[in-house]
Motif scaffolding. Structure first.
Motif, PDB file in Angstrom:
ATOM      1  N   LEU A  10       0.635  -1.240   0.036  1.00 18.51           N
ATOM      2  CA  LEU A  10      -0.022  -0.176   0.100  1.00 18.51           C
ATOM      3  C   LEU A  10       0.557   1.313   0.115  1.00 18.51           C
ATOM      4  O   LEU A  10       1.647   1.293   1.103  1.00 18.51           O
ATOM      5  N   GLU A  12       3.453  -1.107   3.534  1.00 19.86           N
ATOM      6  CA  GLU A  12       3.579   0.691   3.363  1.00 19.86           C
ATOM      7  C   GLU A  12       4.963   1.092   3.287  1.00 19.86           C
ATOM      8  O   GLU A  12       5.892   0.982   3.169  1.00 19.86           O
ATOM      9  N   LEU A  70      -5.777  -1.466   6.479  1.00 17.02           N
ATOM     10  CA  LEU A  70      -4.777  -2.137   5.351  1.00 17.02           C
ATOM     11  C   LEU A  70      -4.257  -3.214   7.476  1.00 17.02           C
ATOM     12  O   LEU A  70      -3.843  -4.432   7.667  1.00 17.02           O
ATOM     13  N   VAL A  82     -10.380  -0.511   0.998  1.00 12.86           N
ATOM     14  CA  VAL A  82      -9.312  -1.188   1.655  1.00 12.86           C
ATOM     15  C   VAL A  82      -9.788  -2.934   1.633  1.00 12.86           C
ATOM     16  O   VAL A  82      -9.154  -3.882   0.953  1.00 12.86           O
ATOM     17  N   ILE A 132      -2.409  -1.447  -3.474  1.00 14.20           N
ATOM     18  CA  ILE A 132      -2.955  -0.513  -3.527  1.00 14.20           C
ATOM     19  C   ILE A 132      -2.640   1.481  -3.124  1.00 14.20           C
ATOM     20  O   ILE A 132      -1.134   1.641  -2.594  1.00 14.20           O
TER      21      ILE A 132
END
Length: 352
Positions: A46, A79, A66, A292, A107
């Motif tokens: 992400l 991330e 997440l 998400v 993402i």
């Protein structure tokens, strides 16, 4: 060109590491994520918008999704945070890094990722991509999904709440950056206020910055100054759609013992505004966390389909927060407005 990107690796033990990677892709990662039986296991990558995890607003809603992925689906997540005022090339580099590392799905949080994801997805056809807040609710490619939100509908409800709770008869709106996405928040807020109380005065909207300057989504000092101006003009309720900069709005309104309306996340319990929590009337909820989680869940179940998905009042993709019990006395009215929007009786504008 090569660029070192610092990434925090989120695992069950919250370990962190720093990775260096080629910005333009091309370096093939090891087959990390392959199970003992040779089958590929999911790893979610992400990329945050400006402000990243900890903005206590938009990005934190994505972070909550997440975290739920990691906890409920037992999937490894990674991330990366964005940098202010970065070009699309940097966003592409970030996405390519994750895809090359065999993170799938990937993402991008924020409309600014739309072009980058559309481009990178073509080079990684076996990787599923999600762009949160897809620009103009449009994406390209069978392996790309865009999550879109009816921010104007949730904003209508908090606008109604602001008008009904105002004692001065004057309320305000502060937007982070003057872009079409934030215009939807303003439009819904103003429409909801006027619907609930036709005599309400809504001050001219204040936008903190103009693109390409996106400090309006991250600088609390800008929110502070804008809130002072609206308080001086008589507003006793101020709604912000300004991400991290909105922390300044909330603190300033709270210090003046006036109402603030949060955005994206339920900001009542956010540590950064603890001293002002008694003056947070409500927050417009934008369920990025749900988008998400839904996306990753669909990929894990092999039910993913490209295209766009709308989150609105019909599926509780937007709404308003009840924390603090400040709107309990008008909840029936707000829920009545919600029902009328869902039925189509009330049409909420998307432009001011």
């Amino acid at each position: 060109m090569r660029r070192a990107l610092k990434i925090s690796l989120v695992t069950a033990t919250s370990a962190a590491l720093t990775l260096g990677a080629a910005a333009c892709g091309g370096k093939k990662a090891d087959d990390a994520g392959a199970g003992g039986d040779g089958k590929q296991t999911l790893k979610v990558g992400l990329a945050f918008d400006i402000g990243g995890r900890g903005d206590q607003s938009f990005n934190d809603s994505a972070a909550a999704g997440l975290d739920r992925v990691k906890k409920d689906l037992n999937i490894t997540t990674e991330e990366i945070s964005a940098k202010p005022d970065e070009p699309d090339a940097d966003k592409e580099s970030r996405l390519r890094l994750l895809a090359n590392k065999k993170y799938n799905p990937v993402i991008g949080v924020g409309f600014a990722y739309t072009n980058a994801i559309n481009k990178v997805a073509k080079d990684f056809p076996d990787t599923k991509f999600l762009v949160v807040d897809a620009d103009q609710c449009k994406v390209e490619g069978a392996n790309v999904m865009g999550a879109c939100f009816s921010e104007e509908q949730g904003s209508f409800l908090v606008g109604a709440a602001a008008a009904l709770k105002s004692k001065t008869g004057t309320i305000g709106f502060i937007g982070g950056v003057n872009v079409p996405l934030i215009h939807k928040f303003q439009a819904g807020y103003e429409a909801g206020a006027k619907h609930a109380r036709p005599d309400i005065k809504v001050l001219p909207a204040k936008y903190l910055t103009q693109p390409p300057n996106f400090d309006g989504f991250k600088n609390p000092a800008l929110g502070n100054e804008a809130a002072k101006g609206q308080l001086d003009a008589g507003a006793d309720v101020i709604y912000h759609a300004a991400g991290g900069a909105g922390i300044g709005v909330i603190k300033t309104a709270g210090a003046a013992k006036k109402w603030a309306v949060g955005v994206d996340s339920d900001q009542y319990n956010q540590p950064a505004v603890a001293e002002a929590k008694d003056y947070i009337l409500t927050s417009m909820l934008k369920r990025v966390d749900v988008a998400v989680f839904d996306f990753v869940s669909a990929v894990s179940k092999d039910t993913f389909q490209g295209g766009t998905k709308k989150y609105d009042l019909t599926n509780d993709g937007v709404g308003y927060a009840l924390s603090g019990n400040k709107v309990d006395d008008i909840k029936a009215k707000l829920d009545g407005y919600k029902a009328e929007i869902v039925s189509g009786k009330i049409q909420v504008p998307t432009k001011p």
